[in-house]
Design a protein around this motif. Structure first.
Motif, short mmCIF file in Angstrom:
data_model
loop_
_atom_site.label_atom_id
_atom_site.label_comp_id
_atom_site.label_asym_id
_atom_site.label_seq_id
_atom_site.Cartn_x
_atom_site.Cartn_y
_atom_site.Cartn_z
N ALA A 1 0.83 -1.21 0.00
CA ALA A 1 0.00 0.00 0.00
C ALA A 1 0.87 1.26 0.00
CB ALA A 1 -0.95 -0.01 1.20
N ASN A 2 1.94 1.25 0.80
CA ASN A 2 2.85 2.40 0.82
C ASN A 2 3.52 2.60 -0.53
OD1 ASN A 2 2.36 3.12 3.46
ND2 ASN A 2 4.22 2.18 4.28
N ALA A 3 3.96 1.49 -1.14
CA ALA A 3 4.62 1.60 -2.45
C ALA A 3 3.67 2.15 -3.50
CB ALA A 3 5.15 0.23 -2.87
N LEU A 4 2.42 1.72 -3.46
CA LEU A 4 1.45 2.21 -4.45
C LEU A 4 1.04 3.64 -4.16
CD1 LEU A 4 -0.77 -0.98 -4.89
CD2 LEU A 4 0.96 -0.08 -6.47
N ARG A 5 1.00 4.02 -2.90
CA ARG A 5 0.58 5.38 -2.53
C ARG A 5 1.69 6.39 -2.77
NH1 ARG A 5 -0.71 4.44 2.48
NH2 ARG A 5 -2.82 3.84 1.93
#
Length: 127
Positions: free
Chosen positions: A47-51
């Motif tokens: 989620a962090n990588a995509l955000r």
């Protein structure tokens, strides 16, 4: 899911896919006792990588004996940090706190064009 590693691309909007991939890998590796922690950590990293990065994120799982290493690569050079939350009702900013609490260890490997964030998940040791 044969062997000791698996790698998948996770497109934008598909962070939940990481949960399914991690669960299936741990079942195939006969490591269901690590599923809950691994799913929480893996989902947060994806989620962090995509955000904060540029999709897709690359999820890689490595089996190392009784330990599972979760790696998530993205195309951002921004390094994750554990945020200081000053509002108990805040609904964001706790992802790396979750990772730090659950993972045996975690870190970041910068590379050309981005970074890989990794976390080790292992059975809890009792003394």
């Amino acid at each position: 899911m044969e062997g000791d590693s698996i790698q998948v691309d996770v497109p934008a909007g598909q962070a939940r896919r990481a949960r399914r991939v991690i669960t299936q890998a741990l079942e195939a590796w006969n490591m269901p006792h690590l599923t809950r922690g691994a799913v929480m950590v893996g989902h947060e990293l994806v989620a962090n990588a995509l955000r904060h990065g540029l999709p897709p994120a690359v999820l890689r799982l490595l089996r190392r004996g009784e330990t599972v290493v979760i790696e998530v690569g993205d195309c951002s050079e921004q390094v994750p940090r554990i945020a200081e939350i000053d509002n108990l009702t805040s609904t964001s900013g706790r992802g790396m706190q979750i990772v730090d609490t659950i993972a045996l260890a975690w870190g970041v490997r910068p590379h050309q064009g981005g970074k890989t964030v990794w976390a080790e998940i292992a059975p809890k040791v009792s003394y």
